[in-house]
Design a protein around this motif. Structure first.
Motif, mmCIF file in Angstrom:
data_model
loop_
_atom_site.group_PDB
_atom_site.id
_atom_site.type_symbol
_atom_site.label_atom_id
_atom_site.label_comp_id
_atom_site.label_asym_id
_atom_site.label_seq_id
_atom_site.Cartn_x
_atom_site.Cartn_y
_atom_site.Cartn_z
ATOM 1 N N GLY A 1 -70.773 147.956 -76.906
ATOM 2 C CA GLY A 1 -69.424 147.618 -76.481
ATOM 3 C C GLY A 1 -69.412 146.940 -75.131
ATOM 4 N N TRP A 2 -68.226 146.543 -74.711
ATOM 5 C CA TRP A 2 -68.105 145.860 -73.432
ATOM 6 C C TRP A 2 -66.722 146.051 -72.836
ATOM 7 C CZ3 TRP A 2 -68.134 143.489 -78.153
ATOM 8 C CH2 TRP A 2 -67.028 142.709 -78.482
ATOM 9 N N PHE A 3 -66.633 145.708 -71.571
ATOM 10 C CA PHE A 3 -65.389 145.760 -70.806
ATOM 11 C C PHE A 3 -65.096 144.338 -70.335
ATOM 12 C CE2 PHE A 3 -67.766 149.665 -70.168
ATOM 13 C CZ PHE A 3 -66.831 150.631 -70.513
ATOM 14 N N GLU A 4 -63.893 143.876 -70.571
ATOM 15 C CA GLU A 4 -63.506 142.541 -70.130
ATOM 16 C C GLU A 4 -62.270 142.653 -69.253
ATOM 17 O OE1 GLU A 4 -62.130 138.402 -72.201
ATOM 18 O OE2 GLU A 4 -63.625 139.637 -73.203
ATOM 19 N N GLY A 5 -62.407 142.278 -67.993
ATOM 20 C CA GLY A 5 -61.290 142.360 -67.073
ATOM 21 C C GLY A 5 -60.113 141.511 -67.526
ATOM 22 N N LEU A 6 -58.914 142.041 -67.400
ATOM 23 C CA LEU A 6 -57.695 141.304 -67.719
ATOM 24 C C LEU A 6 -57.087 140.771 -66.423
ATOM 25 C CD1 LEU A 6 -56.203 143.760 -70.373
ATOM 26 C CD2 LEU A 6 -57.396 141.602 -70.776
ATOM 27 N N PRO A 7 -56.210 139.785 -66.501
ATOM 28 C CA PRO A 7 -55.592 139.261 -65.271
ATOM 29 C C PRO A 7 -54.913 140.378 -64.479
ATOM 30 C CG PRO A 7 -55.074 137.850 -67.143
ATOM 31 C CD PRO A 7 -55.752 139.074 -67.698
ATOM 32 N N ASP A 8 -54.952 140.261 -63.163
ATOM 33 C CA ASP A 8 -54.387 141.301 -62.299
ATOM 34 C C ASP A 8 -52.931 141.604 -62.614
ATOM 35 O OD1 ASP A 8 -56.778 141.688 -61.036
ATOM 36 O OD2 ASP A 8 -56.253 140.531 -59.256
ATOM 37 N N ASP A 9 -52.190 140.621 -63.080
ATOM 38 C CA ASP A 9 -50.769 140.833 -63.362
ATOM 39 C C ASP A 9 -50.483 140.980 -64.860
ATOM 40 O OD1 ASP A 9 -51.335 138.237 -64.097
ATOM 41 O OD2 ASP A 9 -49.583 137.360 -63.107
ATOM 42 N N ALA A 10 -51.465 141.401 -65.625
ATOM 43 C CA ALA A 10 -51.320 141.466 -67.079
ATOM 44 C C ALA A 10 -50.127 142.310 -67.529
ATOM 45 C CB ALA A 10 -52.601 142.006 -67.714
ATOM 46 N N PHE A 11 -49.799 143.354 -66.792
ATOM 47 C CA PHE A 11 -48.696 144.220 -67.193
ATOM 48 C C PHE A 11 -47.564 144.239 -66.175
ATOM 49 C CE2 PHE A 11 -52.243 145.566 -69.731
ATOM 50 C CZ PHE A 11 -51.674 145.707 -70.993
ATOM 51 N N ALA A 12 -47.556 143.241 -65.285
ATOM 52 C CA ALA A 12 -46.477 143.135 -64.298
ATOM 53 C C ALA A 12 -45.202 142.694 -65.019
ATOM 54 C CB ALA A 12 -46.854 142.141 -63.209
ATOM 55 N N PRO A 13 -44.066 143.121 -64.598
ATOM 56 C CA PRO A 13 -43.783 143.929 -63.424
ATOM 57 C C PRO A 13 -43.836 145.429 -63.695
ATOM 58 C CG PRO A 13 -41.720 143.212 -64.343
ATOM 59 C CD PRO A 13 -42.824 142.627 -65.209
ATOM 60 N N ALA A 14 -44.153 145.835 -64.926
ATOM 61 C CA ALA A 14 -44.153 147.269 -65.245
ATOM 62 C C ALA A 14 -45.159 148.048 -64.409
ATOM 63 C CB ALA A 14 -44.441 147.475 -66.730
ATOM 64 N N THR A 15 -46.322 147.472 -64.166
ATOM 65 C CA THR A 15 -47.338 148.135 -63.350
ATOM 66 C C THR A 15 -48.238 147.083 -62.716
ATOM 67 O OG1 THR A 15 -49.113 149.789 -63.310
ATOM 68 C CG2 THR A 15 -48.951 148.437 -65.294
ATOM 69 N N ASN A 16 -48.799 147.424 -61.584
ATOM 70 C CA ASN A 16 -49.763 146.552 -60.918
ATOM 71 C C ASN A 16 -51.181 147.082 -61.056
ATOM 72 O OD1 ASN A 16 -47.882 144.663 -60.021
ATOM 73 N ND2 ASN A 16 -47.344 145.951 -58.276
ATOM 74 N N VAL A 17 -51.378 148.036 -61.949
ATOM 75 C CA VAL A 17 -52.703 148.612 -62.166
ATOM 76 C C VAL A 17 -53.610 147.552 -62.783
ATOM 77 C CG1 VAL A 17 -53.994 150.355 -63.478
ATOM 78 C CG2 VAL A 17 -51.790 150.932 -62.462
ATOM 79 N N ARG A 18 -54.790 147.403 -62.228
ATOM 80 C CA ARG A 18 -55.776 146.484 -62.794
ATOM 81 C C ARG A 18 -56.287 147.057 -64.098
ATOM 82 N NH1 ARG A 18 -60.179 146.171 -59.372
ATOM 83 N NH2 ARG A 18 -60.951 144.461 -60.624
ATOM 84 N N THR A 19 -56.430 146.211 -65.107
ATOM 85 C CA THR A 19 -56.791 146.688 -66.438
ATOM 86 C C THR A 19 -57.979 145.921 -66.992
ATOM 87 O OG1 THR A 19 -55.139 145.179 -67.378
ATOM 88 C CG2 THR A 19 -54.457 147.474 -67.021
#
Length: 94
Positions: free
Chosen positions: A69-87
């Protein structure tokens, strides 16, 4: 819910668990028990699971990596404005 109480298994699933390391990784690990061998579950996780030295993250990375498996970083604002958590998108072949 225990996997033994759920008669069918799935070969694909997409998860959006809680983003805190302990809760999210616990959710995803539990969900793997419902997957068919050969499935490709994917989850949005907190980006910290990729590099965190917290034990929960380390325990989570080991089976992800051992299954290819792997982890792929998503854009910093992927879930903005609901959250600013990096995903990250976490893919875990089963």
């Amino acid at each position: 819910m225990a996997p033994t109480r759920f008669p069918a298994r799935v070969d694909r699933d997409a998860m959006n668990p809680p983003l805190s390391t302990g809760k999210g990784t616990t959710h995803v690990t539990h969900a793997l028990a419902f997957d068919e061998p050969g499935g490709h579950p994917a989850a949005v996780t907190g980006a910290g699971v990729k590099t965190s030295q917290v034990r929960a993250a380390q325990r989570f990375r080991a089976p992800v990596e051992s299954r290819g498996g792997w982890f792929e970083g998503l854009p910093d604002d992927a879930f903005a404005p609901a959250t600013n958590v990096r995903t990250a998108l976490t893919v875990i072949p089963h």
